[in-house]
Design a protein around this motif. Sequence first.
Motif, short mmCIF file in Angstrom:
data_model
loop_
_atom_site.label_atom_id
_atom_site.label_comp_id
_atom_site.label_asym_id
_atom_site.label_seq_id
_atom_site.Cartn_x
_atom_site.Cartn_y
_atom_site.Cartn_z
N LYS A 277 0.83 -1.21 0.00
CA LYS A 277 0.00 0.00 0.00
C LYS A 277 0.86 1.26 0.00
O LYS A 277 0.51 2.26 -0.63
N SER A 278 2.01 1.22 0.67
CA SER A 278 2.88 2.39 0.70
C SER A 278 3.45 2.69 -0.68
O SER A 278 3.85 3.83 -0.95
N CYS A 279 3.46 1.66 -1.54
CA CYS A 279 3.93 1.85 -2.92
C CYS A 279 2.80 2.27 -3.86
O CYS A 279 3.01 2.39 -5.07
N GLY A 280 1.61 2.47 -3.31
CA GLY A 280 0.48 2.94 -4.10
C GLY A 280 -0.18 1.86 -4.94
O GLY A 280 -0.82 2.17 -5.95
N LYS A 281 -0.05 0.60 -4.51
CA LYS A 281 -0.63 -0.51 -5.27
C LYS A 281 -1.90 -1.03 -4.60
O LYS A 281 -2.10 -0.88 -3.39
N MET A 282 -2.75 -1.67 -5.41
CA MET A 282 -3.92 -2.35 -4.88
C MET A 282 -3.46 -3.60 -4.13
O MET A 282 -2.49 -4.26 -4.51
N LEU A 283 -4.21 -3.95 -3.08
CA LEU A 283 -3.90 -5.12 -2.27
C LEU A 283 -5.17 -5.94 -2.11
O LEU A 283 -6.25 -5.40 -1.85
N ALA A 284 -5.05 -7.24 -2.32
CA ALA A 284 -6.23 -8.10 -2.25
C ALA A 284 -5.91 -9.37 -1.50
O ALA A 284 -4.77 -9.83 -1.45
N LEU A 285 -6.95 -9.95 -0.90
CA LEU A 285 -6.77 -11.24 -0.22
C LEU A 285 -7.19 -12.36 -1.17
O LEU A 285 -8.14 -12.23 -1.93
N ALA A 286 -6.43 -13.47 -1.11
CA ALA A 286 -6.67 -14.56 -2.05
C ALA A 286 -6.07 -15.85 -1.53
O ALA A 286 -5.13 -15.83 -0.73
N HIS A 287 -6.64 -16.98 -1.97
CA HIS A 287 -6.12 -18.31 -1.60
C HIS A 287 -5.78 -18.32 -0.11
O HIS A 287 -4.66 -18.59 0.30
N THR A 288 -6.81 -18.04 0.67
CA THR A 288 -6.62 -17.77 2.09
C THR A 288 -7.42 -18.71 2.99
O THR A 288 -8.55 -19.08 2.67
N ASP A 289 -6.80 -19.06 4.12
CA ASP A 289 -7.46 -19.83 5.18
C ASP A 289 -7.73 -18.95 6.39
O ASP A 289 -7.88 -19.46 7.50
N ALA A 290 -7.82 -17.67 6.18
CA ALA A 290 -7.94 -16.72 7.28
C ALA A 290 -9.27 -16.87 8.02
O ALA A 290 -10.30 -17.20 7.44
N THR A 291 -9.23 -16.57 9.31
CA THR A 291 -10.45 -16.43 10.11
C THR A 291 -10.98 -15.01 9.94
O THR A 291 -10.31 -14.15 9.35
N TYR A 292 -12.16 -14.79 10.49
CA TYR A 292 -12.74 -13.44 10.42
C TYR A 292 -11.78 -12.41 11.00
O TYR A 292 -11.54 -11.36 10.40
N ASP A 293 -11.21 -12.70 12.18
CA ASP A 293 -10.32 -11.73 12.82
C ASP A 293 -9.09 -11.46 11.97
O ASP A 293 -8.59 -10.33 11.92
N GLU A 294 -8.58 -12.47 11.30
CA GLU A 294 -7.39 -12.29 10.46
C GLU A 294 -7.71 -11.47 9.21
O GLU A 294 -6.89 -10.66 8.77
N VAL A 295 -8.89 -11.68 8.65
CA VAL A 295 -9.29 -10.85 7.50
C VAL A 295 -9.48 -9.40 7.95
O VAL A 295 -9.06 -8.47 7.25
N LEU A 296 -10.09 -9.21 9.10
CA LEU A 296 -10.30 -7.85 9.60
C LEU A 296 -8.96 -7.14 9.83
O LEU A 296 -8.80 -5.97 9.45
N ALA A 297 -8.00 -7.86 10.39
CA ALA A 297 -6.67 -7.27 10.58
C ALA A 297 -6.05 -6.93 9.23
O ALA A 297 -5.41 -5.88 9.07
N GLY A 298 -6.24 -7.80 8.25
CA GLY A 298 -5.74 -7.53 6.91
C GLY A 298 -6.43 -6.33 6.27
O GLY A 298 -5.77 -5.49 5.64
N PHE A 299 -7.73 -6.25 6.44
CA PHE A 299 -8.48 -5.13 5.87
C PHE A 299 -7.98 -3.80 6.42
O PHE A 299 -7.88 -2.81 5.69
N GLN A 300 -7.62 -3.79 7.67
CA GLN A 300 -7.17 -2.54 8.30
C GLN A 300 -5.83 -2.06 7.77
O GLN A 300 -5.50 -0.87 7.90
N VAL A 301 -5.06 -2.94 7.12
CA VAL A 301 -3.80 -2.49 6.53
C VAL A 301 -3.91 -2.37 5.01
O VAL A 301 -2.93 -1.99 4.36
N GLY A 302 -5.10 -2.70 4.44
CA GLY A 302 -5.29 -2.46 3.02
C GLY A 302 -5.77 -3.61 2.18
O GLY A 302 -5.98 -3.45 0.97
N TYR A 303 -5.97 -4.79 2.76
CA TYR A 303 -6.53 -5.91 2.00
C TYR A 303 -8.04 -5.66 1.83
O TYR A 303 -8.86 -6.19 2.58
#
Length: 399
Positions: A188-214
């Motif tokens: 995100k600091s490089c100005g790029k899009m960030l997406a989550l994919a091929h993931t085994d994340a729990t809700y809390d892990e996705v939420l943490a990811g969303f907060q940094v730009g996923y």
Amino acid sequence: MGLTKKIIVNGRIITPAGIVEGHTLYIEGKRIAALGTADYGDDKVERIDAKGMYVSPGFIDLHVHGGGGADFMDGTVEAFLRVAETHVRFGTTALSPTTLTSELVDLYRILDAYREADIQNTKGAQFIGVHLEGPYFALEQRGAQDPAYIRHPDPEEYTKVLAYSDDIARWSAAPELPGALEFGRYVKSCGKMLALAHTDATYDEVLAGFQVGYNLATHFYSAMSTVTRKNALRIAGAIEACYLIDEMDVEIIADGVHVPAPLLKLIYKIKGPDRIALVTDAMRAAGTDVRESVLGNKNRGLRVLVEDGVAKLPDRTAFAGSVATADRLLRTMMQEGEVPLLEAVKMMTATPARIAGLLDSKGTLEPGKDADIVLFDEEINVTLSIVNGDVRYMSKNFN
């Protein structure tokens, strides 16, 4: 190439305000100059008679691997151009070439090919930046990605990759992996899009990811965790998180196979057209009638079967890529997802443009925007594709 000034008449023009008839769309150079009831015609203007067809913004596909017998993982300029020229025939006027997990040397070769192909691309859909899909994935959710290349985020690696090319537009990864949050912050600091994919994340892990730009779900539902149980307790997964986080965008492979009709309806009901981007996720067999193909590099990729409108692993235990084109996505969303035309088109135009940061120039038919335009009939059969004011596809039946 045609004249630099064009008018489109006698069409049902799809605008942000709805469908308008009796209007003329005026193109000057690469841009839409005007939309109104004036004729705008003179002897230096090319006149295009839409013959009652829909006049739509060009389709924007944020996730494409291949088509027409070529794949971006082939790493050649010829492959890039063939994919672009294949998808423009089905209404895609802009697309993001997408990679698979690979060795770093192969990735650099692909980025080099993109740079040259972008210069030479005068006949196909416009390239709008590379989408890196992997290699930072959950092994258990790898799908058809080669497990030999799947690994955790490595700062020494991803900083070099992002420094190597300015053409990278997006990077998809699993946010729960060790180092994935730091990786996300850097992307995100490089100005790029960030997406989550091929993931085994729990809700809390996705939420943490969303907060940094996923903030985008790559091929939602595909290779993505759902409700699991631990010590008798149910734990929400990535799918539930994407529904619960209102600001999370999702892209879906709306071919009716990767995501069947009931789920298409559910996604539409919960997320709505402003948060859904339709993507083909197409591999090299898209736009062909082959029964066998290769996922990834033509020499080292995975052999797959093509049947029932999708690519499959040889043992038929899993899908191995989509063979859809953009017209099929619209058709499927309308027929199986029961989505109105205007909203289906929005999910293929304005919404992906907004996600990609391109809404100022693409995604709607408005003066000042790029003249990316598609004509199609009631069955979503594409008859004409215009990219930056240039006619790049015209069906044999259109004259």
